[in-house]
Design a protein around this motif. Structure first.
Motif, PDB file in Angstrom:
ATOM      1  N   VAL A  69       0.861  -1.192   0.000  1.00 53.38           N
ATOM      2  CA  VAL A  69       0.000   0.000   0.000  1.00 53.38           C
ATOM      3  C   VAL A  69       0.899   1.245   0.000  1.00 53.38           C
ATOM      4  N   GLU A  70       1.983   1.171   0.771  1.00 56.19           N
ATOM      5  CA  GLU A  70       2.926   2.294   0.804  1.00 56.19           C
ATOM      6  C   GLU A  70       3.530   2.534  -0.574  1.00 56.19           C
ATOM      7  N   ARG A 329      -2.417   5.781   1.390  1.00 58.02           N
ATOM      8  CA  ARG A 329      -3.748   6.327   1.187  1.00 58.02           C
ATOM      9  C   ARG A 329      -3.662   7.760   0.650  1.00 58.02           C
ATOM     10  N   ALA A 330      -2.726   8.533   1.239  1.00 62.37           N
ATOM     11  CA  ALA A 330      -2.575   9.923   0.818  1.00 62.37           C
ATOM     12  C   ALA A 330      -2.112  10.000  -0.631  1.00 62.37           C
ATOM     13  N   GLU A 331      -1.384   8.992  -1.062  1.00 57.32           N
ATOM     14  CA  GLU A 331      -0.863   9.030  -2.431  1.00 57.32           C
ATOM     15  C   GLU A 331      -1.826   8.421  -3.425  1.00 57.32           C
ATOM     16  N   ARG A 332      -2.950   7.945  -2.930  1.00 61.98           N
ATOM     17  CA  ARG A 332      -3.917   7.380  -3.845  1.00 61.98           C
ATOM     18  C   ARG A 332      -4.346   8.419  -4.854  1.00 61.98           C
TER      19      ARG A 332
ATOM     20  N   ASN B 200       1.051  16.381  -8.254  1.00 59.20           N
ATOM     21  CA  ASN B 200       1.892  16.396  -7.075  1.00 59.20           C
ATOM     22  C   ASN B 200       2.872  17.571  -7.184  1.00 59.20           C
ATOM     23  N   ILE B 201       2.905  18.409  -6.143  1.00 60.19           N
ATOM     24  CA  ILE B 201       3.727  19.628  -6.208  1.00 60.19           C
ATOM     25  C   ILE B 201       5.212  19.316  -6.278  1.00 60.19           C
ATOM     26  N   LYS B 202       5.618  18.279  -5.529  1.00 61.71           N
ATOM     27  CA  LYS B 202       7.043  18.006  -5.418  1.00 61.71           C
ATOM     28  C   LYS B 202       7.650  17.745  -6.799  1.00 61.71           C
TER      29      LYS B 202
END
Lengths: 342, 251
Positions: A69-70, A329-332, B200-202
């Motif tokens: 997931v990461e 999850r944040a990168e989904r 994505n800003i980065k």
């Protein structure tokens, strides 16, 4: 075990990172069984909580899933339903093999042969009903979807890929290809630095991607013929013909065309079950369109209650896992550029 | 033999500087027509496409095509040593398998780095139907991204009839950049259809930070499509282009 096609199938090694953004349908039983066999203490004994309950499967499910997931992969676990009638014998054989292994394991332990004990311990693993329930509960807390298959999990996983709801089916077995999964990914759950069984040697395991289309093209066979090759070699539903490995089976099918033709040759009498019934299992699998895939937020309190309070997991390690889930999850939503390559 | 001489080391510096944060190693293809490099970051989110034709060089001598594998971090350390307006000569030392970089200004300084083995897989050119483009000042874009970085990880780009907009929003707050028609920093605006997408800003700041604020950049967008950023290279003769995949929030 599944069908042994490793020798004639081209695999492409990839990095976990390259699978970012992809939905992967994972054969749950296959993974739980793997966790149960490899996640052990030094003497081969299972990980257990203070009440003596096995937790190897939960440890594997939580930490390994958190890892991918990461890495931006969206897993959906697919659980087995009712096995096809023909699987009864395989199931029975596995039970016998486990019982034997369990006895050998005990014997080796009494004789103080640790490495040997571990080897047998790994073969004695069995995924039972409570373990499946626990796995589903944990997935719920992790905010990950799971699907109940009406029949074989691998067939349902293949179906998810065919419908475009998943990019690949994940399993160690090649059966997914026979079930028609356009893409199969192996080694997902065991990616990383791994110890070779019985040796003090470590190797790096990377995911392998297998495209059904290229397999068929390379071998010069149809999907039906690939299934027929599997039947000759042996599947979970039939023994296969003694002395016929994947290469020989490929040769035979290319020469004769199909299993019906082969049934008319010297090999015909050697089928102990109707090969056409086996073929049906793969070509007309028992699958459903009734499922919902929804990825939610992980529930840190739920995870800690379940893993730490109930099953005595280390709180700090579990927190690391939760952080990985949250990060993933944040990168989904991050899409890969591959979508736009012609 | 490979010898390529540029009047100004800046082009090379921008190319390497903008790429070094995305990709570790790259295969530069030297042909009699010019230099090309196209690579993706390991997670396949960003792509860099660099091209410098032979006529962008003061002197260009490549008889046999060759693919040179370069560690970008090492290359970046070397090009960072160039002084403004230094001439740059790139030279292959076949015998020792090295690439030499010579800076000619007040003095002549030469550094070199070893070549590495890289796979020679050719990346196809992605097919994307952009619906809107804008040419903007690089400095303004850099500022907009820095503002957005204060509040979040993602940024929304929008091109519509009114102009060019960057917005970011999170529980930490909001950031907004507006460039409307008539603003000096909005040099051109071309719309087939308004477009917006989130990134994505980065990645975007990595791509844009090598540009000098006086440069301009061409942004191409389509709704929920990758963004394309074009840097001016050698008076339009060359190409330094970035593609970045969008974020799409599914339910």
């Amino acid at each position: 075990m599944g069908v042994q096609l490793g020798d004639i199938v081209t695999k492409q090694k990839v990095e976990l990172e390259q699978l970012r953004g992809q939905v992967v349908a994972i054969d749950a039983m296959n993974s739980l069984y793997q966790f149960l066999s490899i996640i052990r203490q030094r003497d081969g004994e299972y990980l257990r909580d203070s009440k003596g309950r096995i937790t190897s499967h939960l440890s594997g499910l939580f930490y390994r899933t958190a890892n991918f997931v990461e890495a931006g992969i969206h897993p959906v676990y697919v659980f087995d339903g009712e096995p096809p009638r023909l699987k009864a014998r395989t199931v029975e054989q596995r039970r016998v093999a486990r019982t034997e292994a369990a006895e050998e394991w005990k014997r080796a332990l009494e004789e103080g042969k640790v490495e040997e004990a571990k080897k047998f311990a790994q073969r004695a693993g069995r995924v039972d009903e409570p373990m499946i329930k626990q796995a589903q509960t944990l997935l719920g807390y992790m905010g990950l979807p799971w699907v109940q298959a009406p029949g074989e999990g691998e067939a349902q996983a293949a179906h998810l890929v065919q419908r475009g709801d998943a990019w690949a089916a994940a399993s160690q077995d090649f059966d997914s290809l026979l079930f028609g999964a356009p893409t199969l990914v192996r080694n997902l759950a065991i990616t990383g630095r791994r110890k070779l069984p019985g040796k003090d040697v470590y190797i790096m395991v990377s995911p392998e991607v297998i495209e059904l289309k290229s397999v068929l093209e390379e071998l010069g066979v149809t999907q039906e013929q690939l299934v027929d090759i599997g039947i000759l070699v042996g599947t979970d539903y039939n023994e296969g013909i003694k002395g016929i490995g994947p290469k020989k089976a490929l040769e035979l099918i290319k020469k004769e065309g199909s299993i019906e033709k082969i049934a008319g040759t010297e090999f015909g009498e050697k089928f102990e079950v109707d090969p056409l019934e086996v073929r049906e299992i793969f070509l007309k699998p028992n699958v459903t369109d009734k499922y919902k895939l929804k990825w939610g937020e992980p529930d840190p309190d739920g995870i800690k209650r379940f893993l730490c309070d109930e099953h005595d997991f280390s709180e700090s390690r579990v927190q690391t896992g939760i952080d990985k889930l949250t990060k993933g999850r944040a990168e989904r939503g991050q899409v890969s550029l591959k979508k736009w390559f012609g | 033999m490979i010898v390529a001489k540029m009047a100004d080391s800046k082009v090379w510096k921008i190319c390497i500087g903008a790429t070094v944060n995305l990709i570790e190693e790259a295969a530069f293809k030297f042909t009699p027509e010019g230099i090309k490099m196209r690579a993706m970051d390991p997670s396949h989110i960003a792509l860099v496409d660099f091209e410098l034709p032979a006529d962008a060089f003061v002197e260009y001598n490549v008889k046999q095509p060759a693919v040179l594998g370069i560690n970008l971090a090492e290359m970046y350390k070397i090009v960072s040593r160039a002084k403004a307006e230094d001439e740059l000569i790139i030279e292959l030392d076949q015998e020792r398998n090295r690439l030499g970089l010579t800076f000619k200004g007040a003095s002549t300084r030469k550094l070199s780095l070893p070549l590495i083995d890289v796979g020679e897989t050719e990346l196809p050119e992605p097919k994307i139907q952009f619906t809107a483009t804008a040419e903007v000042s690089a400095g303004v874009l850099q500022d907009g991204l820095k503002d957005a970085e204060v509040v979040g990880d993602n940024v929304r780009f929008e091109l519509n009839n009114n102009g060019f907009f960057i917005t970011a929003e999170s529980d930490k707050g909001t950031a907004e950049l507006k460039l409307v028609k008539g603003d000096k920093a909005l040099i051109k605006l071309n719309l087939k259809q308004p477009a917006r997408a989130t990134f994505n800003i980065k990645y975007l700041s990595d791509m844009t930070k090598a540009a000098s604020s006086t440069d301009t950049m061409i942004i191409s967008l389509g709704t929920d499509l990758p963004i394309q950023l074009d840097f001016p290279v050698a008076e339009g003769k060359g190409r330094l282009r970035f593609l970045l995949a969008p974020r799409i929030e599914a339910e």
